[in-house]
Scaffold this motif. Structure first.
Motif, PDB file in Angstrom:
ATOM      1  N   GLY A   7       0.638  -1.208  -0.186  1.00 49.41           N
ATOM      2  CA  GLY A   7       0.132   0.072  -0.042  1.00 49.41           C
ATOM      3  C   GLY A   7       0.668   1.087   0.009  1.00 49.41           C
ATOM      4  N   GLU A   8       2.083   1.263   0.232  1.00 46.19           N
ATOM      5  CA  GLU A   8       2.957   2.281   0.274  1.00 46.19           C
ATOM      6  C   GLU A   8       3.366   2.785  -1.362  1.00 46.19           C
ATOM      7  N   LYS A   9       3.358   4.137  -1.369  1.00 42.16           N
ATOM      8  CA  LYS A   9       3.664   4.707  -2.635  1.00 42.16           C
ATOM      9  C   LYS A   9       5.310   5.009  -2.577  1.00 42.16           C
ATOM     10  N   ILE A  10       5.891   4.779  -3.646  1.00 41.87           N
ATOM     11  CA  ILE A  10       7.216   5.422  -3.621  1.00 41.87           C
ATOM     12  C   ILE A  10       7.464   6.421  -4.737  1.00 41.87           C
ATOM     13  N   PRO A  11       8.182   7.466  -4.399  1.00 36.72           N
ATOM     14  CA  PRO A  11       8.252   8.363  -5.334  1.00 36.72           C
ATOM     15  C   PRO A  11       9.168   7.679  -6.617  1.00 36.72           C
ATOM     16  N   LEU A  12       8.952   8.212  -7.820  1.00 33.82           N
ATOM     17  CA  LEU A  12       9.810   7.849  -8.897  1.00 33.82           C
ATOM     18  C   LEU A  12      10.878   8.651  -9.175  1.00 33.82           C
ATOM     19  N   PRO A  13      11.977   8.323  -9.129  1.00 35.29           N
ATOM     20  CA  PRO A  13      13.139   9.082  -9.357  1.00 35.29           C
ATOM     21  C   PRO A  13      12.950  10.007 -10.748  1.00 35.29           C
ATOM     22  N   GLU A  14      13.399  11.183 -10.897  1.00 32.85           N
ATOM     23  CA  GLU A  14      13.265  12.031 -12.331  1.00 32.85           C
ATOM     24  C   GLU A  14      13.968  11.110 -13.438  1.00 32.85           C
ATOM     25  N   VAL A  16      14.116   8.053 -13.890  1.00 32.25           N
ATOM     26  CA  VAL A  16      13.211   6.977 -14.336  1.00 32.25           C
ATOM     27  C   VAL A  16      11.983   7.459 -15.038  1.00 32.25           C
ATOM     28  N   ILE A  17      11.525   8.616 -14.628  1.00 29.21           N
ATOM     29  CA  ILE A  17      10.428   9.304 -15.435  1.00 29.21           C
ATOM     30  C   ILE A  17      10.834   9.907 -16.810  1.00 29.21           C
ATOM     31  N   SER A  18      12.269  10.292 -16.890  1.00 22.93           N
ATOM     32  CA  SER A  18      12.781  10.951 -18.138  1.00 22.93           C
ATOM     33  C   SER A  18      12.947   9.514 -18.988  1.00 22.93           C
ATOM     34  N   TYR A  19      13.438   8.414 -18.505  1.00 22.11           N
ATOM     35  CA  TYR A  19      13.586   7.240 -19.114  1.00 22.11           C
ATOM     36  C   TYR A  19      12.223   6.613 -19.715  1.00 22.11           C
ATOM     37  N   LEU A  20      11.214   6.629 -19.032  1.00 21.40           N
ATOM     38  CA  LEU A  20       9.912   6.213 -19.667  1.00 21.40           C
ATOM     39  C   LEU A  20       9.329   7.282 -20.239  1.00 21.40           C
ATOM     40  N   GLU A  21       9.808   8.384 -20.633  1.00 26.90           N
ATOM     41  CA  GLU A  21       9.201   9.272 -21.358  1.00 26.90           C
ATOM     42  C   GLU A  21      10.112   8.918 -22.952  1.00 26.90           C
ATOM     43  N   ARG A  22      11.184   8.663 -22.841  1.00 30.36           N
ATOM     44  CA  ARG A  22      11.985   8.188 -23.875  1.00 30.36           C
ATOM     45  C   ARG A  22      11.315   7.098 -24.687  1.00 30.36           C
ATOM     46  N   CYS A  23      11.112   6.078 -23.592  1.00 31.54           N
ATOM     47  CA  CYS A  23      10.698   4.614 -24.098  1.00 31.54           C
ATOM     48  C   CYS A  23       9.358   4.935 -24.639  1.00 31.54           C
ATOM     49  N   LEU A  43       2.536   5.958 -14.932  1.00 31.16           N
ATOM     50  CA  LEU A  43       3.812   6.140 -14.167  1.00 31.16           C
ATOM     51  C   LEU A  43       4.476   7.593 -14.175  1.00 31.16           C
ATOM     52  N   ARG A  44       4.342   8.065 -15.369  1.00 34.46           N
ATOM     53  CA  ARG A  44       4.864   9.387 -15.898  1.00 34.46           C
ATOM     54  C   ARG A  44       3.953  10.332 -15.344  1.00 34.46           C
ATOM     55  N   ASN A  45       2.654  10.431 -15.295  1.00 32.79           N
ATOM     56  CA  ASN A  45       1.705  11.150 -14.951  1.00 32.79           C
ATOM     57  C   ASN A  45       1.549  11.228 -13.245  1.00 32.79           C
ATOM     58  N   SER A  46       1.783  10.317 -12.674  1.00 33.87           N
ATOM     59  CA  SER A  46       1.366  10.210 -11.275  1.00 33.87           C
ATOM     60  C   SER A  46       3.081  10.518 -10.543  1.00 33.87           C
ATOM     61  N   LYS A  47       3.992  10.185 -11.153  1.00 32.44           N
ATOM     62  CA  LYS A  47       5.375  10.359 -10.752  1.00 32.44           C
ATOM     63  C   LYS A  47       5.651   9.583  -9.367  1.00 32.44           C
ATOM     64  N   GLU A  48       4.803   8.236  -9.074  1.00 31.40           N
ATOM     65  CA  GLU A  48       4.954   7.588  -8.089  1.00 31.40           C
ATOM     66  C   GLU A  48       4.689   6.200  -8.444  1.00 31.40           C
ATOM     67  N   VAL A  49       5.092   5.164  -7.726  1.00 26.84           N
ATOM     68  CA  VAL A  49       4.330   3.668  -7.965  1.00 26.84           C
ATOM     69  C   VAL A  49       4.269   3.113  -6.582  1.00 26.84           C
ATOM     70  N   THR A  50       3.059   2.277  -6.408  1.00 26.95           N
ATOM     71  CA  THR A  50       2.774   1.532  -5.308  1.00 26.95           C
ATOM     72  C   THR A  50       3.629   0.372  -5.266  1.00 26.95           C
ATOM     73  N   TYR A  51       3.622  -0.402  -4.101  1.00 21.95           N
ATOM     74  CA  TYR A  51       4.344  -1.517  -3.909  1.00 21.95           C
ATOM     75  C   TYR A  51       3.882  -2.434  -4.715  1.00 21.95           C
ATOM     76  N   GLN A  52       2.614  -2.667  -4.842  1.00 25.36           N
ATOM     77  CA  GLN A  52       1.756  -3.702  -5.799  1.00 25.36           C
ATOM     78  C   GLN A  52       2.231  -3.425  -7.119  1.00 25.36           C
ATOM     79  N   GLN A  53       2.299  -2.201  -7.690  1.00 24.31           N
ATOM     80  CA  GLN A  53       2.923  -1.862  -8.882  1.00 24.31           C
ATOM     81  C   GLN A  53       4.167  -2.473  -9.477  1.00 24.31           C
ATOM     82  N   LEU A  54       5.181  -2.187  -8.235  1.00 24.60           N
ATOM     83  CA  LEU A  54       6.527  -2.679  -8.413  1.00 24.60           C
ATOM     84  C   LEU A  54       6.465  -4.160  -8.413  1.00 24.60           C
ATOM     85  N   LYS A  55       5.599  -4.791  -7.682  1.00 29.09           N
ATOM     86  CA  LYS A  55       5.753  -6.375  -7.819  1.00 29.09           C
ATOM     87  C   LYS A  55       5.284  -6.825  -9.274  1.00 29.09           C
TER      88      LYS A  55
END
Length: 90
Positions: A7-14, A16-23, A43-55
């Motif tokens: 249930g925790e939200k983890i901020p995405l490092p900049e 990673v966000i930039s790389y996702l934009e390039r992808c 992910l790019r819009n929210s700039k965060e990811v939940t533990y469940q999403q990471l899994k």
């Protein structure tokens, strides 16, 4: 323990966000129904990811049988995001 992260939200490092934009830009021909398209955008819009999403992301990378030029692999962030996911969960 990882269950404490449920249930925790983890901020995405900049980076990673930039790389996702390039992808996203590199995934020429990808449609909304392409695996990874919605996740990339979310992910790019929210700039965060939940533990469940990471899994789920780890599960995708661990079970992906295609090659690194396949659109789903690119949209999910390729080797760069795979490394970040593994490091974050580790």
């Amino acid at each position: 323990m990882n269950k404490d992260l449920y249930g925790e939200k983890i901020p995405l490092p900049e980076d990673v966000i930039s790389y996702l934009e390039r992808c996203d830009k590199a995934a020429i021909g990808a449609e909304e129904s392409t695996e990874g398209y919605k996740r990339n955008k979310e992910l790019r819009n929210s700039k965060e990811v939940t533990y469940q999403q990471l899994k789920r992301m780890k599960n995708f990378f661990d079970n992906f049988n295609g090659n690194e030029n396949d659109l789903p692999f690119i949209l999910n962030g390729g080797h760069y995001v795979k490394g970040w996911v593994n490091k974050t969960l580790g």
